[in-house]
Write a protein that holds these residues in place. Sequence first.
Motif, short mmCIF file in Angstrom:
data_model
loop_
_atom_site.label_atom_id
_atom_site.label_comp_id
_atom_site.label_asym_id
_atom_site.label_seq_id
_atom_site.Cartn_x
_atom_site.Cartn_y
_atom_site.Cartn_z
N PHE B 33 -52.15 18.77 65.64
CA PHE B 33 -52.28 17.67 64.70
C PHE B 33 -51.13 16.68 64.80
O PHE B 33 -51.34 15.47 64.84
CB PHE B 33 -52.37 18.24 63.28
N TYR B 34 -49.90 17.19 64.88
CA TYR B 34 -48.76 16.28 64.81
C TYR B 34 -48.69 15.36 66.01
O TYR B 34 -48.40 14.18 65.88
CB TYR B 34 -47.47 17.08 64.65
N SER B 35 -48.98 15.90 67.18
CA SER B 35 -48.95 15.02 68.35
C SER B 35 -50.09 14.02 68.29
O SER B 35 -49.96 12.89 68.76
CB SER B 35 -48.99 15.83 69.63
N ARG B 36 -51.20 14.43 67.66
CA ARG B 36 -52.30 13.47 67.53
C ARG B 36 -51.91 12.31 66.61
O ARG B 36 -52.24 11.16 66.89
CB ARG B 36 -53.54 14.17 66.97
N VAL B 37 -51.20 12.65 65.54
CA VAL B 37 -50.72 11.59 64.66
C VAL B 37 -49.85 10.63 65.45
O VAL B 37 -49.97 9.40 65.34
CB VAL B 37 -49.90 12.16 63.49
N HIS B 38 -49.00 11.21 66.29
CA HIS B 38 -48.14 10.40 67.12
C HIS B 38 -48.97 9.44 67.96
O HIS B 38 -48.74 8.23 67.95
CB HIS B 38 -47.32 11.33 68.00
N ALA B 39 -49.96 10.00 68.65
CA ALA B 39 -50.78 9.16 69.52
C ALA B 39 -51.45 8.06 68.73
O ALA B 39 -51.41 6.88 69.11
CB ALA B 39 -51.83 10.02 70.22
N ALA B 40 -52.03 8.43 67.60
CA ALA B 40 -52.83 7.45 66.87
C ALA B 40 -51.96 6.38 66.24
O ALA B 40 -52.23 5.19 66.37
CB ALA B 40 -53.65 8.15 65.80
N SER B 41 -50.89 6.79 65.56
CA SER B 41 -50.18 5.81 64.75
C SER B 41 -49.34 4.87 65.61
O SER B 41 -49.26 3.68 65.33
CB SER B 41 -49.31 6.51 63.71
N VAL B 42 -48.75 5.40 66.66
CA VAL B 42 -47.89 4.54 67.47
C VAL B 42 -48.70 3.48 68.17
O VAL B 42 -48.35 2.29 68.16
CB VAL B 42 -47.09 5.39 68.48
N THR B 43 -49.83 3.89 68.75
CA THR B 43 -50.63 2.88 69.44
C THR B 43 -51.24 1.90 68.45
O THR B 43 -51.40 0.73 68.77
CB THR B 43 -51.75 3.53 70.24
N ASP B 44 -51.55 2.40 67.27
CA ASP B 44 -52.18 1.55 66.26
C ASP B 44 -51.37 0.29 66.01
O ASP B 44 -51.92 -0.81 65.99
CB ASP B 44 -52.25 2.35 64.95
N THR B 45 -50.08 0.48 65.83
CA THR B 45 -49.23 -0.64 65.45
C THR B 45 -49.24 -1.73 66.52
O THR B 45 -49.51 -2.89 66.24
CB THR B 45 -47.79 -0.14 65.25
N LEU B 46 -48.97 -1.31 67.75
CA LEU B 46 -48.86 -2.31 68.80
C LEU B 46 -50.22 -2.90 69.13
O LEU B 46 -50.34 -4.09 69.43
CB LEU B 46 -48.23 -1.68 70.04
N CYS B 47 -51.24 -2.06 69.06
CA CYS B 47 -52.59 -2.53 69.35
C CYS B 47 -52.97 -3.64 68.39
O CYS B 47 -53.48 -4.70 68.80
CB CYS B 47 -53.55 -1.36 69.26
N ALA B 48 -52.67 -3.43 67.10
CA ALA B 48 -52.99 -4.46 66.12
C ALA B 48 -52.23 -5.73 66.42
O ALA B 48 -52.79 -6.83 66.39
CB ALA B 48 -52.64 -3.96 64.71
N LEU B 49 -50.94 -5.59 66.76
CA LEU B 49 -50.14 -6.77 67.05
C LEU B 49 -50.74 -7.55 68.21
O LEU B 49 -50.92 -8.77 68.14
CB LEU B 49 -48.71 -6.36 67.39
N LEU B 50 -51.06 -6.82 69.31
CA LEU B 50 -51.51 -7.52 70.51
C LEU B 50 -52.83 -8.22 70.26
O LEU B 50 -53.00 -9.39 70.59
CB LEU B 50 -51.65 -6.52 71.66
#
Lengths: 312, 116, 95
Positions: B33-50
């Motif tokens: 679970f924790y690594s999945r959170v990492h994957a999802a949340s980190v990409t989320d931020t930059l993806c939204a920005l781009l």
Amino acid sequence: MLGLTAMTIIRLRSLFAVVMLFSIYSLLTASLFMVLDAVDVAFTEAAVGAGISTMLMLGTLMITGYREKRPAHSPILPLIVVVLTGAVLVWGTLDMPHFGSPDQPVHQHVAPRYIDDSPKEVGIPNMVTSVLASYRGYDTMGETIVVFAALIGVLSLIGIKKYTNKEPGRTEKPPESILQVAAKLLIPFILLFALYVQFHGDFGPGGGFQAGVIFAAGIILYALTFSLKDAMHLAPPKVVKVIAAFGVLLYGGTGIVSMLKGGTFLNYSVLAHDPIHGQHYGILLVELGVGLTVASVMMLIFYAFVSRGEAD
Amino acid sequence: MEQVVDILSWLLLLAGSFLGISGAIGLFRFPDFYSRVHAASVTDTLCALLIISGLVLQAGFTLITVKLIIVLLFLWYTSPVASHALVKAAHYHGLKPLLSDSNEDEVKEEEVSSKS
Amino acid sequence: MMFAVTAVAIMVIMALALIRAFMGPSVYDRILAVNMFGTKTVLFIAVLGFFAGRPDFLDIAMVYALINFIGVIAVLKFVERIAEEESADVDGKEN
């Protein structure tokens, strides 16, 4: 995707997961409405379906328990009935004109009248609002009263528990400062945005229902991150009850005033010297009434469910 | 000039989509679970920005840009907070992270909690 | 064209998140997937607004961003409450 989600909702036994999937379901539905260009409907679906109904379902779960019981009887007979009904409905749609074809009965009858006359008669850019609040004023009033009646039902069945002091044996929760600070910063914007939606309904997607739901969601966020007690301090149930009744009164009162000024019930053209201005005032007042009622009803139902759940 | 803006927003949108998809794949490939959170949340931020800045380039200086930026701010504000609350709740209620060496639970757990 | 490509990409992401929400071994996985689904819906609507040439869709994107956050927090709170009750059922003193 919709069908798949629905199947999974049926298969799952944990009602929590079901509630979450419901929220996904309504997000999907709203995206579908967006693709069909029905902006106002998508807006309502987003605010009501994904937001409030999720919270209310969760509140219900807290009262009832969160495991689905195994059904006692076999599902074969209902399945047959459902499949038959669905088949009949699909068969019925075969007779309907092709999707989007211009000679549908809807497009022959009232739609051209609304589209042609709405700018002249009502004079606001968002046609959906003019249909909802002016041409179909009776329907919307009925909806508002239904919402209000739901509130009366919930309050008379469950009621809002007076907040008693917590029993000392309760475990202390960890501090949630980040969440609380974030919510504190966010809530003013939510409330402001709700007001924007309320008064921008004439020009873009939005209106009383959506605005009321968003406003209530802001208060509910406060109740979630802090505690129900704080939220009740902020918006005391007694006051909110009065506001709910006042919203309905405002709607009906607008109708009565237009009657007194010589028009028919809910005919806003007589409210001012210029009929178009009259329509503007009428729609504004009516939408305000709807917004007040919806917001306070949602808050009260949430209070009722959660205070009940916490009391057990 | 228009060409340049178009190419730029192509690039931004594509990069955003790529990040988003990689995050979604991470949601599958990562073991706990924790690594999945990492994957999802980190990409989320930059993806939204781009993606949103790609859209901003297309919109130009209008009210739409302002609204896009408001959406971006809301996303930036809510999404990390939600991830934080999620991880905190999971950790608090005893969802153990998947560890390579299960003897050293205590040490690793402290690492995780200080990171989260 | 570029909006179409982006929209399709976001739809792929949404589908993947949806599958994770279906499978999700723990409740938290599901919440994570729902959260991701929500943020991607916001982006999807923004892109779709441009694709359809009606950028006033953005109001809806804003509503989603807010509602999604509140929804996730609400679900979390209730999950916490129930986890507490369960642990209180198992043995009274576990916190």
